[in-house]
Design an enzyme around this catalytic site. Structure first.
Site, PDB file in Angstrom:
ATOM      1  N   CYS A 143      -2.161   4.994  -0.136  1.00  0.00           N
ATOM      2  CA  CYS A 143      -2.331   4.390  -1.222  1.00  0.00           C
ATOM      3  C   CYS A 143      -1.962   5.024  -2.460  1.00  0.00           C
ATOM      4  O   CYS A 143      -2.091   5.138  -3.130  1.00  0.00           O
ATOM      5  CB  CYS A 143      -3.468   4.522  -1.318  1.00  0.00           C
ATOM      6  SG  CYS A 143      -4.924   3.608  -0.398  1.00  0.00           S
ATOM      7  N   ASP A 202       0.952   3.924  -4.196  1.00  0.00           N
ATOM      8  CA  ASP A 202       0.772   2.951  -4.742  1.00  0.00           C
ATOM      9  C   ASP A 202      -0.114   2.546  -5.826  1.00  0.00           C
ATOM     10  O   ASP A 202       0.463   2.480  -6.911  1.00  0.00           O
ATOM     11  CB  ASP A 202       2.251   2.125  -3.810  1.00  0.00           C
ATOM     12  CG  ASP A 202       0.608   1.959  -2.745  1.00  0.00           C
ATOM     13  OD1 ASP A 202       0.468   2.428  -2.657  1.00  0.00           O
ATOM     14  OD2 ASP A 202       1.130   0.312  -2.228  1.00  0.00           O
ATOM     15  N   GLY A 252      -6.990  -3.781   9.282  1.00  0.00           N
ATOM     16  CA  GLY A 252      -8.228  -3.657   8.720  1.00  0.00           C
ATOM     17  C   GLY A 252      -7.541  -2.508   7.206  1.00  0.00           C
ATOM     18  O   GLY A 252      -7.538  -1.966   6.572  1.00  0.00           O
ATOM     19  N   HIS A 253      -6.305  -3.538   6.750  1.00  0.00           N
ATOM     20  CA  HIS A 253      -4.938  -2.596   5.888  1.00  0.00           C
ATOM     21  C   HIS A 253      -6.677  -2.863   4.537  1.00  0.00           C
ATOM     22  O   HIS A 253      -6.040  -2.283   3.691  1.00  0.00           O
ATOM     23  CB  HIS A 253      -3.886  -3.440   6.059  1.00  0.00           C
ATOM     24  CG  HIS A 253      -3.142  -3.201   4.335  1.00  0.00           C
ATOM     25  ND1 HIS A 253      -2.962  -2.066   4.209  1.00  0.00           N
ATOM     26  CD2 HIS A 253      -2.932  -4.027   3.454  1.00  0.00           C
ATOM     27  CE1 HIS A 253      -1.634  -2.090   3.462  1.00  0.00           C
ATOM     28  NE2 HIS A 253      -2.289  -3.451   2.377  1.00  0.00           N
ATOM     29  N   ILE A 267       2.339  -0.162   6.983  1.00  0.00           N
ATOM     30  CA  ILE A 267       1.028   0.080   6.995  1.00  0.00           C
ATOM     31  C   ILE A 267       0.261  -1.364   7.134  1.00  0.00           C
ATOM     32  O   ILE A 267      -1.169  -1.002   7.411  1.00  0.00           O
ATOM     33  CB  ILE A 267       0.821   0.758   6.584  1.00  0.00           C
ATOM     34  CG1 ILE A 267       1.382   1.054   4.907  1.00  0.00           C
ATOM     35  CG2 ILE A 267       0.635   2.630   7.235  1.00  0.00           C
ATOM     36  CD1 ILE A 267       0.980   2.415   4.386  1.00  0.00           C
ATOM     37  N   ASP A 314       4.388  16.494   4.988  1.00  0.00           N
ATOM     38  CA  ASP A 314       4.496  15.716   5.669  1.00  0.00           C
ATOM     39  C   ASP A 314       3.467  14.720   4.236  1.00  0.00           C
ATOM     40  O   ASP A 314       2.278  14.156   4.795  1.00  0.00           O
ATOM     41  CB  ASP A 314       4.423  15.217   7.137  1.00  0.00           C
ATOM     42  CG  ASP A 314       4.476  13.918   7.123  1.00  0.00           C
ATOM     43  OD1 ASP A 314       4.400  12.551   6.546  1.00  0.00           O
ATOM     44  OD2 ASP A 314       3.924  12.974   8.412  1.00  0.00           O
ATOM     45  N   ASN A 373       4.832  12.928  -1.873  1.00  0.00           N
ATOM     46  CA  ASN A 373       6.515  13.680  -2.490  1.00  0.00           C
ATOM     47  C   ASN A 373       6.896  12.276  -2.649  1.00  0.00           C
ATOM     48  O   ASN A 373       7.996  13.561  -3.370  1.00  0.00           O
ATOM     49  CB  ASN A 373       7.047  13.608  -1.068  1.00  0.00           C
ATOM     50  CG  ASN A 373       6.538  16.212  -0.365  1.00  0.00           C
ATOM     51  OD1 ASN A 373       5.744  16.207  -1.204  1.00  0.00           O
ATOM     52  ND2 ASN A 373       5.778  15.544   0.695  1.00  0.00           N
ATOM     53  N   ARG A 408      -2.858   8.903   4.611  1.00  0.00           N
ATOM     54  CA  ARG A 408      -1.650   8.245   4.644  1.00  0.00           C
ATOM     55  C   ARG A 408      -1.560   7.054   4.260  1.00  0.00           C
ATOM     56  O   ARG A 408      -1.114   6.164   4.768  1.00  0.00           O
ATOM     57  CB  ARG A 408      -1.024   8.451   5.925  1.00  0.00           C
ATOM     58  CG  ARG A 408      -0.730   9.475   6.876  1.00  0.00           C
ATOM     59  CD  ARG A 408       0.095   9.873   8.268  1.00  0.00           C
ATOM     60  NE  ARG A 408       1.033   8.927   8.168  1.00  0.00           N
ATOM     61  CZ  ARG A 408       1.767  10.042   7.573  1.00  0.00           C
ATOM     62  NH1 ARG A 408       1.803  11.233   7.202  1.00  0.00           N
ATOM     63  NH2 ARG A 408       3.688   9.433   7.653  1.00  0.00           N
TER      64      ARG A 408
END
Ligand SMILES: *[C@@H]1O[C@H](CO)[C@@H](O)[C@H](O)[C@H]1NC(C)=O
Length: 274
Positions: A200, A202, A237-238, A232, A86, A90, A198
């Protein structure tokens, strides 16, 4: 002109209705993939030199048994790659037997009219080394934190400054060679960081393309809807987490590869005032 505008509106409305009716179910993803596939097939058929392709990634095993669905009398083949590990890396895994050059990367919570995809594809064809997408983001130098420190700017910042340096892979075209580059060349420390946090992947892809081209991405105008707000980016806090990613990746690359621009591609057939 007016006619096509009306059809667009109706399509958007219909898509939105479907979105609401089947929110959270597998169906929406299948419909969406079908829509993308049909559009790309149509585009590929028209351009006989044929540089378009489709690929989907999912962690949703339940969707496997729906992997092929006839629509408009046409069989659309969907291939699902189920990964044991996971990891967000991927999504950029190299696809060995991809016959065509263009990859359209899309999240499962994004929906938009097929006409938008066709326009973005033609923009990508005119600049196949570039990433072409609908969701612009920016970076800025944060002098309060010291030299070579950067901040991450969301759509509010992009709107305010009219400037961007990334397009998110939640809806973007890029050349398939970047999948290989990501798989083979992305520093392991960055991949590990992405798996652990989990987040970044992109931004990492934007770094990779900018590092290879020395050029900014291209933002295309298009209607897109993000269904549901469980992603997300809606968590607290993004932007701090995204800022951390930026600075981590700058340290790993040894420089800031992202290039800023203010250029936006629009379909001039849909522009009334200019
Ligand atoms: C970034 O570009 C440099 C110079 O072209 C290259 O040597 C390096 O391998 C690239 N880094 C990555 C992660 O692709």
């Amino acid at each position: 002109m007016r006619g096509s505008l009306a059809i667009n509106r109706r399509t958007v409305f219909k898509l939105r209705q479907i979105g609401i009716a089947t929110l959270g179910s597998v169906k929406i993803k299948i419909l969406l993939c079908g829509c993308v596939a049909l559009t790309l097939l149509a585009v590929a058929n028209r351009n006989r030199d044929g540089s378009s392709s489709l690929w989907g990634w999912t962690s949703d095993v339940a969707s496997l048994d729906r992997s092929s669905s006839p629509r408009n009398g046409r069989q659309v083949e969907l291939i699902f790659d189920i990964n044991k590990e996971d990891s967000l890396n991927n999504r950029f895994k190299e696809i060995k037997d991809l016959e065509t050059d263009a990859v359209f990367s899309i999240d499962d919570d994004v929906i938009f009219p097929c006409s938008s995809i066709e326009f973005a594809f033609t923009v990508w064809q005119s600049a196949p080394d570039t990433m072409v997408g609908y969701v612009p983001r920016m970076h800025w130098v944060d002098e309060t934190k010291g030299k070579d420190k950067y901040g991450y700017g969301g759509w509010w910042s992009v709107w305010w400054t009219g400037t961007y340096s990334m397009v998110l892979s939640k809806a973007a075209f890029f050349h398939k060679k970047y999948l290989k580059l990501y798989t083979d060349e992305m520093p392991a420390s960055i991949k590990e960081y992405i798996t652990r946090n989990r987040n970044c992947e992109d931004i990492a892809m934007s770094f990779l393309v900018a590092n290879a081209t020395g050029a900014p991405p291209i933002w295309v105008k298009g209607k897109i809807f993000e269904i549901g707000s469980t992603g997300i980016s809606s968590l607290g806090g993004h932007s701090e987490r995204r800022t951390q990613c930026l600075n981590k990746f700058v340290a790993e690359f040894g420089r800031m590869p992202l290039v800023s621009t203010s250029l936006k591609a629009v379909d001039s057939r849909n522009v009334w005032f200019w």
